[in-house]
Design a protein around this motif. Structure first.
Motif, PDB file in Angstrom:
ATOM      1  N   GLU A  52       1.670   3.796   1.466  1.00 31.42           N
ATOM      2  CA  GLU A  52       1.184   2.551   2.052  1.00 31.42           C
ATOM      3  C   GLU A  52       0.888   1.517   0.972  1.00 31.42           C
ATOM      4  O   GLU A  52       1.231   0.340   1.110  1.00 31.42           O
ATOM      5  CB  GLU A  52      -0.076   2.804   2.894  1.00 31.42           C
ATOM      6  CG  GLU A  52       0.201   3.549   4.176  1.00 31.42           C
ATOM      7  CD  GLU A  52      -1.054   3.962   4.923  1.00 31.42           C
ATOM      8  OE1 GLU A  52      -0.939   4.211   6.134  1.00 31.42           O
ATOM      9  OE2 GLU A  52      -2.143   4.051   4.305  1.00 31.42           O
ATOM     10  N   VAL A  86       2.623  -2.165   0.601  1.00 25.12           N
ATOM     11  CA  VAL A  86       1.819  -3.393   0.612  1.00 25.12           C
ATOM     12  C   VAL A  86       2.152  -4.246  -0.608  1.00 25.12           C
ATOM     13  O   VAL A  86       2.356  -5.459  -0.500  1.00 25.12           O
ATOM     14  CB  VAL A  86       0.304  -3.067   0.666  1.00 25.12           C
ATOM     15  CG1 VAL A  86      -0.547  -4.279   0.324  1.00 25.12           C
ATOM     16  CG2 VAL A  86      -0.073  -2.523   2.031  1.00 25.12           C
ATOM     17  N   ARG A  91       3.918  -7.930  -0.526  1.00 24.46           N
ATOM     18  CA  ARG A  91       3.217  -9.057  -1.155  1.00 24.46           C
ATOM     19  C   ARG A  91       4.134  -9.737  -2.177  1.00 24.46           C
ATOM     20  O   ARG A  91       4.224 -10.954  -2.231  1.00 24.46           O
ATOM     21  CB  ARG A  91       1.935  -8.573  -1.834  1.00 24.46           C
ATOM     22  CG  ARG A  91       1.067  -9.710  -2.347  1.00 24.46           C
ATOM     23  CD  ARG A  91      -0.216  -9.232  -3.000  1.00 24.46           C
ATOM     24  NE  ARG A  91      -0.933  -8.248  -2.219  1.00 24.46           N
ATOM     25  CZ  ARG A  91      -1.333  -7.054  -2.694  1.00 24.46           C
ATOM     26  NH1 ARG A  91      -1.105  -6.722  -3.950  1.00 24.46           N
ATOM     27  NH2 ARG A  91      -1.981  -6.209  -1.929  1.00 24.46           N
ATOM     28  N   ASP A 117       5.885  -5.686   9.176  1.00 27.31           N
ATOM     29  CA  ASP A 117       6.101  -4.272   8.889  1.00 27.31           C
ATOM     30  C   ASP A 117       7.460  -3.784   9.316  1.00 27.31           C
ATOM     31  O   ASP A 117       7.580  -2.716   9.854  1.00 27.31           O
ATOM     32  CB  ASP A 117       5.102  -3.416   9.675  1.00 27.31           C
ATOM     33  CG  ASP A 117       3.755  -3.357   9.062  1.00 27.31           C
ATOM     34  OD1 ASP A 117       3.626  -3.740   7.901  1.00 27.31           O
ATOM     35  OD2 ASP A 117       2.833  -2.928   9.756  1.00 27.31           O
TER      36      ASP A 117
END
Length: 152
Positions: free
Chosen positions: A136, A140, A144, A151
């Motif tokens: 995860e 992320v 970013r 998602d």
């Protein structure tokens, strides 16, 4: 080979092996053996983002418009996806899952979760949390850096 290159090689190999957990395709061999990977991905995109135009589906899948059309055509013919004219712009066609398409996606997601659960069950609870948390975190950071919003 550098350490990062070796880890990347091992990571890719592990991902490739995960695609075949339990000896089935990720969307369930017995469920819909007639679905290609592109069709499976298109169904997943439309489940997450109903009402996309075909061009938007192509962008989400990172496929050419022609490849997207090839993937979507049988989904419509098999009653999994329906097309609706946009209320605000009659030139625009929006894509939605049919109830049968929603049922297929639900079954595919359950098959994937079962395979993932079976794999995770081989690890201690702390190890399970570590694996999931690190994946995860990497996703992320990737989103970013790419400026991605969703998602997919």
């Amino acid at each position: 080979m550098s350490e990062i290159a070796e880890r990347a090689r091992r990571f890719v190999r592990a991902l490739e092996q995960m695609r075949h957990l339990g000896g089935v395709r990720p969307w369930g061999e017995s469920l819909r053996a007639d679905l290609s990977l592109s069709q499976f991905r298109a169904l997943m995109v439309l489940a997450q983002r109903p009402g996309l135009a075909q061009k938007e589906v192509a962008e989400a899948l990172r496929l050419t418009p022609a490849a997207t059309s090839t993937a979507l055509r049988p989904l419509g013919a098999n009653g999994l996806v329906r097309r609706e004219t946009d209320q605000a712009d009659a030139r625009m066609i929006r894509l939605f899952l049919t109830p049968e398409g929603e049922a297929v996606v639900s079954q595919m997601q359950a098959t994937r979760r079962q395979a993932a659960a079976a794999l995770l069950a081989r690890l201690a609870p702390e190890e399970q949390e570590t694996v999931v948390a690190l994946l995860e975190k990497a996703l992320v950071v990737d989103r970013r850096e790419r400026g991605a919003e969703s998602d997919e």
